[in-house]
Motif scaffolding. Structure first.
Motif, PDB file in Angstrom:
ATOM      1  N   ARG A  36     -37.773  55.371  61.097  1.00 16.60           N
ATOM      2  CA  ARG A  36     -36.353  55.503  61.352  1.00 16.60           C
ATOM      3  C   ARG A  36     -35.975  56.974  61.343  1.00 16.60           C
ATOM      4  O   ARG A  36     -36.297  57.702  60.402  1.00 16.60           O
ATOM      5  CB  ARG A  36     -35.622  54.767  60.237  1.00 16.60           C
ATOM      6  N   ASP A  38     -33.088  60.130  61.697  1.00 16.83           N
ATOM      7  CA  ASP A  38     -31.797  60.357  61.061  1.00 16.83           C
ATOM      8  C   ASP A  38     -30.721  60.826  62.034  1.00 16.83           C
ATOM      9  O   ASP A  38     -29.627  61.190  61.628  1.00 16.83           O
ATOM     10  CB  ASP A  38     -31.987  61.458  59.995  1.00 16.83           C
ATOM     11  N   ARG A  41     -27.337  58.965  61.919  1.00 23.42           N
ATOM     12  CA  ARG A  41     -26.965  58.385  60.631  1.00 23.42           C
ATOM     13  C   ARG A  41     -25.443  58.371  60.461  1.00 23.42           C
ATOM     14  O   ARG A  41     -24.758  59.328  60.828  1.00 23.42           O
ATOM     15  CB  ARG A  41     -27.588  59.187  59.478  1.00 23.42           C
ATOM     16  N   LYS A  65     -30.994  51.338  65.581  1.00 25.07           N
ATOM     17  CA  LYS A  65     -31.509  51.403  64.204  1.00 25.07           C
ATOM     18  C   LYS A  65     -32.570  52.485  64.045  1.00 25.07           C
ATOM     19  O   LYS A  65     -32.627  53.150  63.022  1.00 25.07           O
ATOM     20  CB  LYS A  65     -32.045  50.035  63.785  1.00 25.07           C
ATOM     21  N   GLY A  68     -31.188  55.664  63.291  1.00 23.55           N
ATOM     22  CA  GLY A  68     -30.482  55.765  62.007  1.00 23.55           C
ATOM     23  C   GLY A  68     -29.069  55.222  62.041  1.00 23.55           C
ATOM     24  O   GLY A  68     -28.350  55.291  61.044  1.00 23.55           O
ATOM     25  N   ASP A  70     -26.045  52.236  62.510  1.00 20.82           N
ATOM     26  CA  ASP A  70     -25.877  50.818  62.182  1.00 20.82           C
ATOM     27  C   ASP A  70     -25.547  50.084  63.473  1.00 20.82           C
ATOM     28  O   ASP A  70     -24.807  50.608  64.311  1.00 20.82           O
ATOM     29  CB  ASP A  70     -24.729  50.634  61.185  1.00 20.82           C
TER      30      ASP A  70
END
Ligand code: ASP
Length: 303
Positions: A36, A38, A41, A65, A68, A70
């Motif tokens: 994953r 970043d 994020r 995903k 990073g 949702d």
């Protein structure tokens, strides 16, 4: 691309190249387990699918995903649209929750464009009716370019239900921008003559053999029965005339590849023998879908 991605037709070559190059950076990640990153994020993307989808929805979700972000997926049957809420009201409700982007699939051509005019949130078109499916064309281009130095002068045969295919339209726009020769092939009722004028370098034929002769790429399409009011071609005869079997492959270039956006209907538009052969890059397309959608999401959300 801060405003989202609605189609290929309006994109500049440079934008397409930037996405395809960036997708290459994300390709090796697939072979190194579920790492994953970043990069996105704290960002949130909403997948809003009003039409059936397995690979596209999952692929966008995995892409978000891995960056990073949702990701939340909503399907039409589970949304308030089935309670009669209008599209604009659904989208207004969603946008009040402040997602960073909405990925949308809808059976009406132009639905994401309509919403993009009403909402400030970037919208990524994951397929609108018979109009466009931009990330499919991008992942197809990435898959071809993994095997060829350029798209220029390649002969690409797109075979099947051209009339109802957003995959065909997005691919035609993209391939034509890069100087490929696109041969569209299908039974006359599914091959509208106006497609010859949709972009430079496009020709039409109802002969499968003619389309495949000397092709570098053979792209097969599913017959979109859900978009036809009456069957344009008797189902039993379809494979006989337009199904791709091993006997056709010899007509193409010796290193020709076979593509299909999925879902494939074995024995209808493609034989199992071809779909599972060394020529088939169908699973590479699926794999590239994640890398390309990562590049698209990163671009759309980078501001
Ligand atoms: N999956 C592609 C699309 O959504 C092709 C197909 O459904 O046949 O357009």
């Amino acid at each position: 691309m801060a405003g989202g991605l609605l189609g290929i037709e309006a994109l500049e070559r440079a934008e397409i190249e930037a996405i395809l190059d960036r997708a290459r950076d994300f390709q090796p990640l697939q072979n190194e387990g579920f790492k994953r990153l970043d990069l996105l994020r704290g960002r949130m993307v909403v997948n809003l699918f009003f039409e059936a989808s397995t690979r596209t929805r999952t692929s966008f979700e995995i892409a978000a995903k891995r960056l990073g972000a949702d990701a939340i997926s909503i399907t039409a049957a589970a949304s308030s649209v089935s309670k009669g809420e209008s599209l604009v009201d659904t989208l207004n409700t969603l946008s009040a929750m402040r997602p960073d982007a909405i990925i949308m699939r809808h059976s009406a051509s132009g639905a994401p464009h309509f919403l993009a005019r009403h909402l400030a949130i970037p919208i990524v078109n994951a397929g609108d009716g018979t109009h466009e499916h931009p990330t499919q064309a991008l992942l197809d281009a990435r898959t071809i370019l993994d095997r060829r130095p350029s798209l220029e002068a390649l002969r690409v045969a797109i075979i099947g239900d051209i009339a109802h295919s957003r995959v065909a339209r997005s691919n035609i726009f993209l391939l034509s921008k890069f100087g490929a020769q696109v041969v569209l092939c299908g039974p006359a009722p599914l091959l509208p003559p106006e497609f010859a004028r949709i972009a430079p370098g496009v020709s039409l034929t109802t002969s499968l053999r003619e389309a495949i002769r000397d092709a570098d790429v053979i792209m097969m399409l599913r017959v979109q029965l859900e978009r036809q009011h009456e069957a344009a071609f008797p189902a039993g005869e379809y494979f006989q005339f337009y199904g791709l079997g091993p006997e056709h492959i010899a007509l193409a270039k010796p290193d020709a590849i076979v593509m299909h956006p999925g879902p494939i209907n074995r024995g209808r538009e493609i034989s199992s023998e071809v779909a599972d052969s060394q020529r088939s890059v169908i699973l590479n397309q699926v794999e590239n879908g994640v890398a390309v959608r990562m590049a698209v999401l990163e671009r759309v959300l980078s501001n």
